[in-house]
Design a protein around this motif. Sequence first.
Motif, mmCIF file in Angstrom:
data_model
loop_
_atom_site.group_PDB
_atom_site.id
_atom_site.type_symbol
_atom_site.label_atom_id
_atom_site.label_comp_id
_atom_site.label_asym_id
_atom_site.label_seq_id
_atom_site.Cartn_x
_atom_site.Cartn_y
_atom_site.Cartn_z
ATOM 1 N N GLN A 466 0.848 -1.193 0.000
ATOM 2 C CA GLN A 466 0.000 0.000 0.000
ATOM 3 C C GLN A 466 0.881 1.240 0.000
ATOM 4 O OE1 GLN A 466 -3.334 0.444 -0.123
ATOM 5 N NE2 GLN A 466 -3.783 -1.749 -0.255
ATOM 6 N N TRP A 467 1.943 1.215 0.805
ATOM 7 C CA TRP A 467 2.897 2.328 0.811
ATOM 8 C C TRP A 467 3.623 2.418 -0.529
ATOM 9 C CZ3 TRP A 467 8.284 2.081 0.319
ATOM 10 C CH2 TRP A 467 8.959 3.283 0.549
ATOM 11 N N ARG A 468 4.063 1.285 -1.050
ATOM 12 C CA ARG A 468 4.809 1.301 -2.299
ATOM 13 C C ARG A 468 3.938 1.843 -3.432
ATOM 14 N NH1 ARG A 468 8.974 -3.340 -3.270
ATOM 15 N NH2 ARG A 468 7.502 -4.458 -1.968
ATOM 16 N N HIS A 470 1.503 3.941 -3.166
ATOM 17 C CA HIS A 470 1.395 5.384 -2.926
ATOM 18 C C HIS A 470 2.636 6.106 -3.456
ATOM 19 C CE1 HIS A 470 1.196 9.233 -0.832
ATOM 20 N NE2 HIS A 470 2.320 8.942 -0.213
ATOM 21 N N ALA A 482 4.311 8.952 5.181
ATOM 22 C CA ALA A 482 3.293 8.046 4.653
ATOM 23 C C ALA A 482 3.489 6.633 5.209
ATOM 24 C CB ALA A 482 3.353 8.024 3.127
ATOM 25 N N TRP A 483 4.755 6.214 5.323
ATOM 26 C CA TRP A 483 5.053 4.891 5.884
ATOM 27 C C TRP A 483 4.525 4.764 7.307
ATOM 28 C CZ3 TRP A 483 6.340 0.073 4.915
ATOM 29 C CH2 TRP A 483 6.966 -0.711 5.892
ATOM 30 N N LEU A 486 0.684 4.725 7.674
ATOM 31 C CA LEU A 486 0.117 3.400 7.401
ATOM 32 C C LEU A 486 0.407 2.429 8.534
ATOM 33 C CD1 LEU A 486 0.935 3.105 3.601
ATOM 34 C CD2 LEU A 486 -1.353 3.130 4.601
ATOM 35 N N ARG A 487 1.611 2.484 9.074
ATOM 36 C CA ARG A 487 1.939 1.606 10.208
ATOM 37 C C ARG A 487 0.983 1.862 11.377
ATOM 38 N NH1 ARG A 487 7.205 -0.506 10.531
ATOM 39 N NH2 ARG A 487 6.290 -1.771 12.208
ATOM 40 N N ALA A 506 11.031 2.607 5.643
ATOM 41 C CA ALA A 506 10.570 1.427 4.911
ATOM 42 C C ALA A 506 11.748 0.611 4.390
ATOM 43 C CB ALA A 506 9.661 1.840 3.756
ATOM 44 N N LEU A 639 -4.406 7.763 -0.769
ATOM 45 C CA LEU A 639 -3.804 6.846 0.183
ATOM 46 C C LEU A 639 -4.752 6.582 1.338
ATOM 47 C CD1 LEU A 639 -1.250 5.368 1.304
ATOM 48 C CD2 LEU A 639 -0.641 7.530 2.395
#
Length: 655
Positions: A466-468, A470, A482-483, A486-487, A506, A639
Amino acid sequence: MSCRVRTLVKLGSIILFACIVSTLSDTRLIQGHNQNLGEALQFLREYDSEASGMCFRVSSAQWRYSTNMTDYNKRRMIEEQMIRAKFEKLSWKKAITFDWTRLPDPMTRRQLKMLATNGRASLPDEKYNEIHHLISEMKEMYNSVRVCPYNNKDNRYCDLVLDPDVIRLMEHSRNPGELNHIWKEWHDKTGPPVKNKFMRYVQLANQAARMNGFSDAGEQMKHQYEDDHFEFELNETWEKLLPLYKELFTYVRKRLLGKYGSEYIREDGPLPAHLVGSISGQDWNGIADLMMPYPAVKNIDVTDELLRQGFTPLRIFQMAEEFFTSMGLKPMPPEFWRNSLLEKPVDRKVQCTASAWDFCNRMDFRIKECTEVTMDDLVSVHHEMSHVQYYMSYADQPYIYRDGANPAFHEAISNAIRLSVFNPHHFHRVGLFNNNSETYETNMNFLMTMALNKVAFIPYALLVDQWRFHVFRGGIQTMNSAWWDLRLRYQGIVPPAARNERQLDAAAKRHVIADIPYTRYYVALLLEFQIQEALCSAAGHTGQLYTCDIYRSREAGRILSEALKLGRSRHWRDVLRTITRGKQDRLSADAMLDYFQPLLMWLRIQNRAEKVIGWTTHKEDTSLFQPLLYKSSASAQSLYLYPLIAVIALKINLL
């Protein structure tokens, strides 16, 4: 990309819109004008022969280096890998000369499409070489990281490596100061040095994807699953699994709060990343000793019994082979026993990470493992031999089909076998576990052990890509915040120290900088339970799913063999339909929920006095990293909103 924009729902003053994407048209993908079926078949025959030979050469070179890590063997391996990269580019150039959408034979269309859409061969030669070089450089930098020990006043002797030093410290230390130090050292030394290289890699990966007809590299990654609505299905399963994860999370937080106190953990808040037992925080196996429901009851560990019975590494492999032959599957061929590395040699340096190898000549299959006589290695050998069974089963397929039905299938099959092997009932059947495997306390401890591995992994397995995705959509300016957003939102995990955009946390996970997609692990997690449930049904199992053992079931073996021999020649949904005897053809969380149902009931009782099931987010949590500005970035909005849009769209049948 064309789409139909539909208003889904109005939340306060926010109106959510969804871009309902029509099925990805093959005409978008790059292709030529040659419609001659005979020429296409001739090309594929030549490709099959040459690619098989290339695979053998590269695998042989990689094997030599992995089992004898000299500079000479490393140079030879790199040389062979460079030749393979050139071969793949030439094959791609030939494949795109065909107008494969108009060829009458479906198998020919399928193979040409795979060749035309896989990899980065669309890049000009200079950039094609550059992206391979960047990935290689980032992996080398990752492998060279050395961490300073705690309380190392003069910064001398900074020689701790990831495996085993960092991993062991995160699992066994209970000193929060030491854990914080090791966590910060690892993240600070893996991320910042590769950040600029990673951003260049993102640019090149996106360029390659767009030249292949995709919107970005994330869309190209998802295309491997051959389903444009695949991400919606992922979010639907996540919504079902979230209550189970939150119950486990709440129980773990309560235990950690009792261990470390409110100085480190808020009673309704997220968990600090350095206290969960692993450097990545992807699972919580390292803190299992703090989490057992019944600590006075002996946990399952048959290591002592293996030693008492005089097991050797060879006997462990023979036991694994007998597991498969008891189900009617193939024994290991002579080449396997002659060429595999079963124990760590004393005369040379080797890579000890367990792995299964296919040398692409239809007869040479191997395992490399520095096997010790332990329960963990016993289970690991069964897992790796499952991969070899898959290799042998689809060996007669064309080279391009000699792979899992989708990127997750290999791991899903091996993990499903693991569910039968790492099982008190199986250990009892094979004479390794003499304690009563039917007691409630034993089963709860076992399920907790499995949950700390499987359930804790659910959100992490989903959020990495999901991060990748984005970042590929244009989020390189806010990669680190962003990482951690999400975490926090998926896992309830926060960093133990302040982080900023100079870092790239990440990158502390090797898969990110090594260009290895991660969604496969989430999909494999779902599929392993679906496959296990189907095989258990075929074996006539009754009772709780976690007690099932398919050992000696010929019917389960027959169904498994039918699915494995297909390789990638059929859509993965067709293969799943084969395994489930027509009952399922989509991802489902139901089997996993069924497996952990007894533990979920136990957790709800343990958590009944907790004010918050899950976690609440305060400013003190988000202030640890630079938050995304929702209103200033369309990519940031996507995101945050995409998972919600996906679930709503599914529920109101817009797709």
